[in-house]
Design a protein around this motif. Structure first.
Motif, PDB file in Angstrom:
ATOM      1  N   THR A 169       0.829  -1.167  -0.017  1.00  0.00           N
ATOM      2  CA  THR A 169       0.162  -0.166  -0.076  1.00  0.00           C
ATOM      3  C   THR A 169       1.023   1.098  -0.151  1.00  0.00           C
ATOM      4  O   THR A 169       1.990   1.326   0.549  1.00  0.00           O
ATOM      5  CB  THR A 169      -1.018   0.293   1.429  1.00  0.00           C
ATOM      6  N   GLU A 170       0.258   2.255  -0.591  1.00  0.00           N
ATOM      7  CA  GLU A 170       1.267   3.731  -0.679  1.00  0.00           C
ATOM      8  C   GLU A 170       1.463   4.181   0.855  1.00  0.00           C
ATOM      9  O   GLU A 170       2.492   4.710   0.995  1.00  0.00           O
ATOM     10  CB  GLU A 170       0.286   4.601  -1.364  1.00  0.00           C
ATOM     11  N   GLU A 171       0.267   4.072   1.779  1.00  0.00           N
ATOM     12  CA  GLU A 171       0.575   4.378   2.987  1.00  0.00           C
ATOM     13  C   GLU A 171       0.309   3.214   3.962  1.00  0.00           C
ATOM     14  O   GLU A 171      -0.137   2.414   3.625  1.00  0.00           O
ATOM     15  CB  GLU A 171      -0.539   5.660   3.391  1.00  0.00           C
ATOM     16  N   PRO A 172       1.001   3.522   5.269  1.00  0.00           N
ATOM     17  CA  PRO A 172       0.909   2.362   6.301  1.00  0.00           C
ATOM     18  C   PRO A 172      -0.543   2.267   6.517  1.00  0.00           C
ATOM     19  O   PRO A 172      -1.235   3.084   6.625  1.00  0.00           O
ATOM     20  CB  PRO A 172       1.775   3.086   7.401  1.00  0.00           C
ATOM     21  N   GLY A 222      -4.877   3.279  -3.394  1.00  0.00           N
ATOM     22  CA  GLY A 222      -3.317   3.206  -2.746  1.00  0.00           C
ATOM     23  C   GLY A 222      -2.995   1.617  -2.637  1.00  0.00           C
ATOM     24  O   GLY A 222      -2.039   1.554  -1.915  1.00  0.00           O
ATOM     25  N   VAL A 223      -3.404   0.691  -3.242  1.00  0.00           N
ATOM     26  CA  VAL A 223      -3.206  -0.593  -3.019  1.00  0.00           C
ATOM     27  C   VAL A 223      -2.752  -1.163  -4.341  1.00  0.00           C
ATOM     28  O   VAL A 223      -3.118  -0.959  -5.662  1.00  0.00           O
ATOM     29  CB  VAL A 223      -4.486  -1.436  -2.835  1.00  0.00           C
ATOM     30  N   SER A 224      -1.299  -1.691  -4.460  1.00  0.00           N
ATOM     31  CA  SER A 224      -0.791  -2.250  -5.644  1.00  0.00           C
ATOM     32  C   SER A 224      -1.252  -3.671  -5.737  1.00  0.00           C
ATOM     33  O   SER A 224      -0.699  -4.556  -5.415  1.00  0.00           O
ATOM     34  CB  SER A 224       0.517  -2.202  -5.328  1.00  0.00           C
ATOM     35  N   TRP A 225      -2.390  -3.839  -6.320  1.00  0.00           N
ATOM     36  CA  TRP A 225      -3.113  -5.215  -6.762  1.00  0.00           C
ATOM     37  C   TRP A 225      -2.234  -5.866  -7.646  1.00  0.00           C
ATOM     38  O   TRP A 225      -2.210  -7.157  -7.288  1.00  0.00           O
ATOM     39  CB  TRP A 225      -4.402  -5.010  -7.308  1.00  0.00           C
ATOM     40  N   ALA A 226      -1.399  -5.429  -8.470  1.00  0.00           N
ATOM     41  CA  ALA A 226      -0.568  -6.250  -9.318  1.00  0.00           C
ATOM     42  C   ALA A 226       0.565  -6.880  -8.588  1.00  0.00           C
ATOM     43  O   ALA A 226       1.116  -7.673  -9.187  1.00  0.00           O
ATOM     44  CB  ALA A 226      -0.273  -5.526 -10.563  1.00  0.00           C
TER      45      ALA A 226
END
Length: 416
Positions: free
Chosen positions: A286-289, A343-347
């Motif tokens: 995720t981009e942020e904690p 902000g979630v990197s699903w890939a």
């Protein structure tokens, strides 16, 4: 048997959190313990679950709305509840019994039965962590998010019913900017939220492995690759046999094999069926904690901080416990959750997992003595095996060593 008539030794079949908790609390009462498992520690449902220790959400599955939702979902491959087309008569018989228990009366009985467990479950974790289990439990609220306030009504009603049952759950409602300040991972599509306070979470795999380490540190033995084929009466106790001809002897045996419980359980008089309600999970950056767990009730997805990333868990798939992972179910979770999360990197998905949660048709687990002398079972907790695992072990250890059934276990009688 011991001098006071209690058992001196026990074999626990199953190295998940329920079995290991039972082993630990039996050791507390002076019993020598051997734990056997066909695979190893946390090899079933105890590794990849969401890790929530949530008395506020440990709600029985047989709520009447689930039946209506399930009927609408049968033909939808993307639905969180999935029943594959199958000729399995056992599954359809189970689902018919489950449907018959989707009434407010049956659900209310399950809620009342779970009340002592929900009241004591966090304390049981504290006993374990104070007694040598090194994995921490983390206090954090759970934020349930919805696309609109109307969707939140169902959870609000459930929480109100739980509070009326006697368990106090503190919760607050949020909308708009106040909601997004609570959880920056929520997208602008999330318009309403309910924050449940007084909850916790753990890294479930780490906790279960640490629990196993505590059992062995206290003199217990854990044997992996031990496929139990039967339990026989032997001279001076019971004999647990494996498929390769090995055996272990003990005064009592505890069956804690989750979704595989019915195999031996039927021989011991357990007639309540247990089916695998399989859950899936994976990990994404995720981009942020992530500050705490996020729940998306409308799509049945649970998200938890996990090793600096986000564990995403969901679906209820009624398929054989040993069936391979079905990638379509993972895709369905992503499609359902993507709209509400940002902000979630699903890939960059890793740790994709499937585990069989043991579900009973009446929303109540099976904990206690069977019709076979010296043989006990502990399982059928559905989605709440982690939350209720330690308190299950503590209460069952009391019954095994004293010969008296705790009042809290009466509704969970495995031969009901």
């Amino acid at each position: 048997m011991g001098i006071d008539g209690g058992p001196r030794s026990a074999v626990v079949i199953g190295a998940g959190v329920v079995g290991l908790s039972t082993a630990w609390f039996l050791q507390e009462r002076g019993v020598d313990v051997t734990v056997v498992d066909r695979d190893g520690v946390a090899a079933g449902a105890s590794w990849g679950n969401a890790g929530w220790l949530s008395p506020g959400l440990a709600i029985p599955l047989n709520e009447p709305g689930v039946l209506r939702y399930g009927l609408r979902s049968l033909l939808d491959r993307n639905a969180p509840l999935h029943v594959p087309a199958t000729p399995d008569p056992g599954l359809w018989s189970f689902l018919a019994r489950f449907a018959a228990n989707c009434t407010w009366k049956s659900w209310g009985r399950a809620v009342q039965a779970n009340l002592p467990f929900n009241e004591e479950c966090l304390e049981a974790f504290d006993v374990l962590t104070a007694g040598g289990v090194e994995a921490p439990t983390v206090e954090a609220p759970i934020m349930a998010a919805f696309e609109n306030p109307r969707q939140a009504v169902g959870l609000l009603h459930e929480l109100q019913r739980i509070n009326r049952s006697g368990l106090r759950i503190d919760y607050s409602a949020f909308e708009g900017e106040d909601l997004h300040k609570q959880a920056p991972q929520l997208s602008l599509s999330a318009k309403a939220g309910i924050r449940l306070d007084g909850q916790r979470y753990v890294d479930p795999g780490r906790f279960t492995r640490s629990l196993a380490g505590a059992v062995t540190a206290r003199g217990g033995t854990i044997r992996s690759g031990f496929l139990v084929t039967g339990v026989d009466n032997g001279s001076g106790g019971l004999v647990v046999r494996s498929g390769d001809g090995d055996s272990v002897r003990a005064d009592v045996v505890v069956l804690a094999t989750g979704a595989w419980l019915n195999g031996l359980g039927r021989e011991w008089g357990v007639r309540v069926p247990v089916r695998a309600g399989r859950g899936y999970s994976f990990t994404v950056p995720t981009e942020e904690p992530v500050s705490g767990p996020i729940y998306l009730p409308a799509v049945r997805v649970a998200c938890t901080p996990y090793q600096g990333k986000l564990r995403v868990a969901g679906t209820m798939e009624f398929r054989d416990a040993d069936a391979p992972l079905h990638s379509g179910r993972v895709d369905a979770i992503i499609r359902s959750a993507r709209k509400l999360l940002t902000g979630v990197s699903w890939a960059e998905r890793t740790d994709t997992w499937v585990g069989p949660r043991p579900v009973t048709p009446d929303g109540r687990p099976l904990i206690g003595a069977t019709n076979a002398p010296g043989r006990f079972v502990a399982g059928g907790h559905g989605m709440w095996g982690l939350t209720h695992g330690p308190v299950t072990g503590r209460m069952l250890a009391e019954q095994i060593t004293t010969g008296r059934q705790p009042a809290a276990l009466r509704d969970f009688d495995p031969v009901r």
